[in-house]
Design a protein around this motif. Structure first.
Motif, PDB file in Angstrom:
ATOM      1  N   PRO A   1      -5.741 -11.513   0.856  1.00  0.00           N
ATOM      2  CA  PRO A   1      -5.142 -10.345   1.505  1.00  0.00           C
ATOM      3  C   PRO A   1      -3.562 -11.024   1.344  1.00  0.00           C
ATOM      4  N   LYS A   2      -3.057  -9.499   0.957  1.00  0.00           N
ATOM      5  CA  LYS A   2      -0.999 -10.215   0.613  1.00  0.00           C
ATOM      6  C   LYS A   2      -0.829  -8.837   0.643  1.00  0.00           C
ATOM      7  N   GLY A   3       0.263  -8.043   0.671  1.00  0.00           N
ATOM      8  CA  GLY A   3       1.160  -7.046   0.639  1.00  0.00           C
ATOM      9  C   GLY A   3       2.530  -7.337   0.905  1.00  0.00           C
ATOM     10  N   LYS A   4       3.069  -6.581   0.371  1.00  0.00           N
ATOM     11  CA  LYS A   4       5.647  -6.865   0.568  1.00  0.00           C
ATOM     12  C   LYS A   4       6.027  -6.624   1.532  1.00  0.00           C
ATOM     13  N   LEU A   5       6.881  -7.389   1.514  1.00  0.00           N
ATOM     14  CA  LEU A   5       8.132  -8.114   2.707  1.00  0.00           C
ATOM     15  C   LEU A   5       8.299  -6.122   3.111  1.00  0.00           C
ATOM     16  N   LYS A   6       8.560  -5.954   4.316  1.00  0.00           N
ATOM     17  CA  LYS A   6       9.836  -5.069   4.818  1.00  0.00           C
ATOM     18  C   LYS A   6      10.952  -5.970   4.951  1.00  0.00           C
ATOM     19  N   ARG A   7      11.882  -5.260   5.034  1.00  0.00           N
ATOM     20  CA  ARG A   7      13.473  -5.223   5.310  1.00  0.00           C
ATOM     21  C   ARG A   7      13.688  -6.299   6.309  1.00  0.00           C
ATOM     22  N   GLY A   8      14.127  -6.929   5.805  1.00  0.00           N
ATOM     23  CA  GLY A   8      14.387  -8.486   7.137  1.00  0.00           C
ATOM     24  C   GLY A   8      13.830  -9.547   7.078  1.00  0.00           C
ATOM     25  N   GLU A   9      12.501  -9.131   6.872  1.00  0.00           N
ATOM     26  CA  GLU A   9      11.162  -9.763   6.932  1.00  0.00           C
ATOM     27  C   GLU A   9      10.944 -11.586   5.644  1.00  0.00           C
ATOM     28  N   SER A  10      10.967 -12.351   6.580  1.00  0.00           N
ATOM     29  CA  SER A  10      10.729 -13.382   5.558  1.00  0.00           C
ATOM     30  C   SER A  10       9.315 -14.174   4.763  1.00  0.00           C
ATOM     31  N   ALA A  11       9.233 -14.099   3.804  1.00  0.00           N
ATOM     32  CA  ALA A  11       7.848 -14.342   3.529  1.00  0.00           C
ATOM     33  C   ALA A  11       6.997 -14.841   4.378  1.00  0.00           C
ATOM     34  N   GLU A  12       7.131 -15.596   4.778  1.00  0.00           N
ATOM     35  CA  GLU A  12       6.363 -16.059   5.848  1.00  0.00           C
ATOM     36  C   GLU A  12       5.631 -15.323   6.801  1.00  0.00           C
ATOM     37  N   GLU A  13       6.935 -14.762   7.914  1.00  0.00           N
ATOM     38  CA  GLU A  13       6.115 -13.310   8.225  1.00  0.00           C
ATOM     39  C   GLU A  13       5.362 -12.489   8.190  1.00  0.00           C
ATOM     40  N   ALA A  14       5.899 -11.976   6.389  1.00  0.00           N
ATOM     41  CA  ALA A  14       4.582 -11.081   6.001  1.00  0.00           C
ATOM     42  C   ALA A  14       4.097 -11.677   5.647  1.00  0.00           C
ATOM     43  N   ALA A  15       3.783 -12.710   4.936  1.00  0.00           N
ATOM     44  CA  ALA A  15       2.112 -13.755   4.786  1.00  0.00           C
ATOM     45  C   ALA A  15       1.271 -13.680   5.698  1.00  0.00           C
ATOM     46  N   LEU A  16       1.472 -13.752   7.162  1.00  0.00           N
ATOM     47  CA  LEU A  16       0.806 -13.487   8.384  1.00  0.00           C
ATOM     48  C   LEU A  16       0.645 -12.738   8.360  1.00  0.00           C
ATOM     49  N   ARG A  17       1.516 -11.072   8.578  1.00  0.00           N
ATOM     50  CA  ARG A  17       1.422  -9.889   9.035  1.00  0.00           C
ATOM     51  C   ARG A  17       0.262  -8.905   8.345  1.00  0.00           C
TER      52      ARG A  17
END
Length: 128
Positions: A35-51
């Motif tokens: 599972p993976k995906g693009k970062l949203k504006r203002g999101e950290s890599a950690e936050e994106a990975a969890l999301r």
């Protein structure tokens, strides 16, 4: 550059012996991956990975060690994906148009199911 984040998601095997790895199937690409995906504006890599783990697998997770960063071209554009090993917590998979299937497999079976060699290398790094 495309920035993304994801995880090699694992859980203890229900048998009590070893672990299982979560893989997702994306019908758009007809591939099996972590599972993976693009970062949203203002999101950290950690936050994106969890999301992304939550969105694609239905599971919350606890990030563990950072894994090697993947760098490759996606549709002619450079893509950088930051990965972590992550233990699955609560949750349940619900199919969507983006991810229609998810499986839990022993590491060797997961390695064989992964479509991209870079994802197999990532799994090997997580298991080390």
């Amino acid at each position: 550059m495309i920035r993304a984040a994801g995880c090699v998601l694992w859980r203890p095997a229900p048998t009590g012996r070893g672990i299982e790895i979560a893989l997702v199937h994306r019908p758009k690409y007809d591939d099996w991956s972590h599972p993976k995906g693009k970062l949203k504006r203002g999101e950290s890599a950690e936050e994106a990975a969890l999301r992304e783990v939550r969105e694609e697998t239905g599971h919350a997770c606890a990030l563990g060690p950072r894994l090697p960063t993947a760098r490759y071209l996606a549709n002619g554009r450079p893509k950088v994906v930051t990965y972590w090993s992550a233990r699955a917590l609560d949750g349940a998979f619900v199919p969507s148009t983006e991810v229609d299937r998810m499986v839990w497999l022993p590491p060797e079976a997961a390695r064989l199911r992964l479509t991209q060699p870079r994802d197999r290398e990532l799994l090997d790094a997580a298991l080390d």
